[in-house]
Design an enzyme around this catalytic site. Structure first.
Site, PDB file in Angstrom:
ATOM      1  N   ASN A 107      34.368  38.531  45.246  1.00 30.78           N
ATOM      2  CA  ASN A 107      35.363  38.979  46.215  1.00 30.78           C
ATOM      3  C   ASN A 107      36.293  37.823  46.568  1.00 30.78           C
ATOM      4  O   ASN A 107      35.852  36.684  46.684  1.00 30.78           O
ATOM      5  CB  ASN A 107      34.671  39.508  47.471  1.00 30.78           C
ATOM      6  CG  ASN A 107      33.844  40.745  47.197  1.00 30.78           C
ATOM      7  OD1 ASN A 107      34.216  41.572  46.370  1.00 30.78           O
ATOM      8  ND2 ASN A 107      32.711  40.880  47.877  1.00 30.78           N
ATOM      9  N   HIS A 111      28.420  37.798  43.096  1.00 28.37           N
ATOM     10  CA  HIS A 111      27.349  38.764  43.371  1.00 28.37           C
ATOM     11  C   HIS A 111      26.858  39.314  42.036  1.00 28.37           C
ATOM     12  O   HIS A 111      27.675  39.644  41.159  1.00 28.37           O
ATOM     13  CB  HIS A 111      27.877  39.954  44.164  1.00 28.37           C
ATOM     14  CG  HIS A 111      28.406  39.651  45.528  1.00 28.37           C
ATOM     15  ND1 HIS A 111      27.687  39.900  46.668  1.00 28.37           N
ATOM     16  CD2 HIS A 111      29.594  39.141  45.945  1.00 28.37           C
ATOM     17  CE1 HIS A 111      28.397  39.576  47.728  1.00 28.37           C
ATOM     18  NE2 HIS A 111      29.571  39.114  47.321  1.00 28.37           N
ATOM     19  N   HIS A 138      31.421  32.532  45.199  1.00 32.11           N
ATOM     20  CA  HIS A 138      30.108  33.103  44.871  1.00 32.11           C
ATOM     21  C   HIS A 138      30.291  34.346  44.031  1.00 32.11           C
ATOM     22  O   HIS A 138      31.259  35.089  44.200  1.00 32.11           O
ATOM     23  CB  HIS A 138      29.300  33.423  46.134  1.00 32.11           C
ATOM     24  CG  HIS A 138      30.030  34.261  47.145  1.00 32.11           C
ATOM     25  ND1 HIS A 138      30.988  33.728  47.983  1.00 32.11           N
ATOM     26  CD2 HIS A 138      29.956  35.584  47.441  1.00 32.11           C
ATOM     27  CE1 HIS A 138      31.463  34.690  48.754  1.00 32.11           C
ATOM     28  NE2 HIS A 138      30.863  35.835  48.451  1.00 32.11           N
ATOM     29  N   GLN A 189      36.077  39.169  50.965  1.00 35.58           N
ATOM     30  CA  GLN A 189      35.350  37.891  50.997  1.00 35.58           C
ATOM     31  C   GLN A 189      35.059  37.500  52.442  1.00 35.58           C
ATOM     32  O   GLN A 189      35.982  37.455  53.274  1.00 35.58           O
ATOM     33  CB  GLN A 189      36.186  36.797  50.321  1.00 35.58           C
ATOM     34  CG  GLN A 189      35.439  35.476  50.218  1.00 35.58           C
ATOM     35  CD  GLN A 189      36.265  34.378  49.547  1.00 35.58           C
ATOM     36  OE1 GLN A 189      37.429  34.587  49.180  1.00 35.58           O
ATOM     37  NE2 GLN A 189      35.666  33.216  49.402  1.00 35.58           N
ATOM     38  N   ASP A 221      20.643  37.778  47.994  1.00 32.72           N
ATOM     39  CA  ASP A 221      21.503  38.112  49.130  1.00 32.72           C
ATOM     40  C   ASP A 221      20.648  38.575  50.308  1.00 32.72           C
ATOM     41  O   ASP A 221      19.683  39.331  50.131  1.00 32.72           O
ATOM     42  CB  ASP A 221      22.501  39.209  48.720  1.00 32.72           C
ATOM     43  CG  ASP A 221      23.673  39.306  49.685  1.00 32.72           C
ATOM     44  OD1 ASP A 221      24.795  38.941  49.283  1.00 32.72           O
ATOM     45  OD2 ASP A 221      23.469  39.735  50.840  1.00 32.72           O
ATOM     46  N   ILE A 222      21.023  38.136  51.500  1.00 32.20           N
ATOM     47  CA  ILE A 222      20.255  38.448  52.711  1.00 32.20           C
ATOM     48  C   ILE A 222      20.408  39.922  53.112  1.00 32.20           C
ATOM     49  O   ILE A 222      19.583  40.455  53.850  1.00 32.20           O
ATOM     50  CB  ILE A 222      20.696  37.504  53.862  1.00 32.20           C
ATOM     51  CG1 ILE A 222      19.606  37.334  54.902  1.00 32.20           C
ATOM     52  CG2 ILE A 222      22.014  37.947  54.480  1.00 32.20           C
ATOM     53  CD1 ILE A 222      19.884  36.203  55.885  1.00 32.20           C
TER      54      ILE A 222
HETATM   55  P1  AMP Z   1      31.263  38.184  50.427  1.00 32.64           P
HETATM   56  O1  AMP Z   1      31.354  39.268  51.473  1.00 32.64           O
HETATM   57  O2  AMP Z   1      31.702  38.595  49.058  1.00 32.64           O
HETATM   58  O3  AMP Z   1      31.925  36.910  50.910  1.00 32.64           O
HETATM   59  O4  AMP Z   1      29.720  37.908  50.258  1.00 32.64           O
HETATM   60  C1  AMP Z   1      28.972  37.126  51.125  1.00 32.64           C
HETATM   61  C2  AMP Z   1      27.546  37.540  50.945  1.00 32.64           C
HETATM   62  O5  AMP Z   1      26.717  36.543  51.503  1.00 32.64           O
HETATM   63  C3  AMP Z   1      27.181  38.858  51.637  1.00 32.64           C
HETATM   64  O6  AMP Z   1      26.706  39.795  50.678  1.00 32.64           O
HETATM   65  C4  AMP Z   1      26.097  38.452  52.630  1.00 32.64           C
HETATM   66  O7  AMP Z   1      25.084  39.427  52.778  1.00 32.64           O
HETATM   67  C5  AMP Z   1      25.572  37.174  52.013  1.00 32.64           C
HETATM   68  N1  AMP Z   1      24.933  36.248  52.944  1.00 32.64           N
HETATM   69  C6  AMP Z   1      25.388  35.875  54.169  1.00 32.64           C
HETATM   70  N2  AMP Z   1      24.548  34.984  54.711  1.00 32.64           N
HETATM   71  C7  AMP Z   1      23.533  34.797  53.810  1.00 32.64           C
HETATM   72  C8  AMP Z   1      22.350  33.996  53.800  1.00 32.64           C
HETATM   73  N3  AMP Z   1      22.025  33.192  54.817  1.00 32.64           N
HETATM   74  N4  AMP Z   1      21.548  34.073  52.722  1.00 32.64           N
HETATM   75  C9  AMP Z   1      21.856  34.889  51.675  1.00 32.64           C
HETATM   76  N5  AMP Z   1      22.967  35.644  51.624  1.00 32.64           N
HETATM   77  C10 AMP Z   1      23.794  35.607  52.682  1.00 32.64           C
END
Ligand code: AMP
Ligand code: ZN
Length: 112
Positions: A85, A100, A98, A92, A29-30
């Site tokens: 989520n 986590h 996805h 979400q 995760d970023i």
């Molecule tokens: P959610 O809020 O459950 O939809 O999770 C989306 C997740 O994607 C969040 O934890 C973000 O930090 C992660 N995210 C968004 N953009 C990227 C990216 N380019 N690379 C890796 N993770 C990302």
């Protein structure tokens, strides 16, 4: 399709890959919320947990098996949390299914 995780799967957006096979991709995760925080996604575009059905659900079992394997490799013997989520109230923000995986600290329960 304008989907962030489909672009990551296609290699159009870079990611820190942890695992890949023909069905799934795992990448860090970023914006990590724990010392270990990675995401596991199906390569098939499934918009959310609410879109899991009898046709596409096999990949979910595979994802949990991949997570268990990665947890062994990363030595997460103290435990970890898997979170999917769903929708606005579920928090979400990316419209591609996805999971986590969070580990490396004691995680609060219930979540906020
Ligand atoms: P959610 O809020 O459950 O939809 O999770 C989306 C997740 O994607 C969040 O934890 C973000 O930090 C992660 N995210 C968004 N953009 C990227 C990216 N380019 N690379 C890796 N993770 C990302
Ligand atoms: Zn997608």
């Amino acid at each position: 399709m304008d989907c962030l995780f489909c672009k990551i799967i296609a290699g159009e957006i870079p990611s820190k890959k942890l695992y890949e096979d023909e069905k799934v991709l795992a990448f860090y995760d970023i914006d990590p919320q724990a010392p270990v925080h990675f995401l596991v996604v199906p390569k098939e575009h499934i918009p959310s947990p609410a879109a899991i059905d009898g046709e596409n659900c096999a990949v979910v079992a595979h994802i949990y098996a991949v997570i268990a394997q990665l947890a062994k490799e990363l030595k997460l013997e103290k435990g970890y949390r898997v979170v999917a989520n769903c929708g606005e109230d579920g928090g979400q923000t990316v419209g591609h299914l996805h999971f986590h995986v969070l580990a490396g600290r004691l995680l609060a329960w219930p979540p906020g």
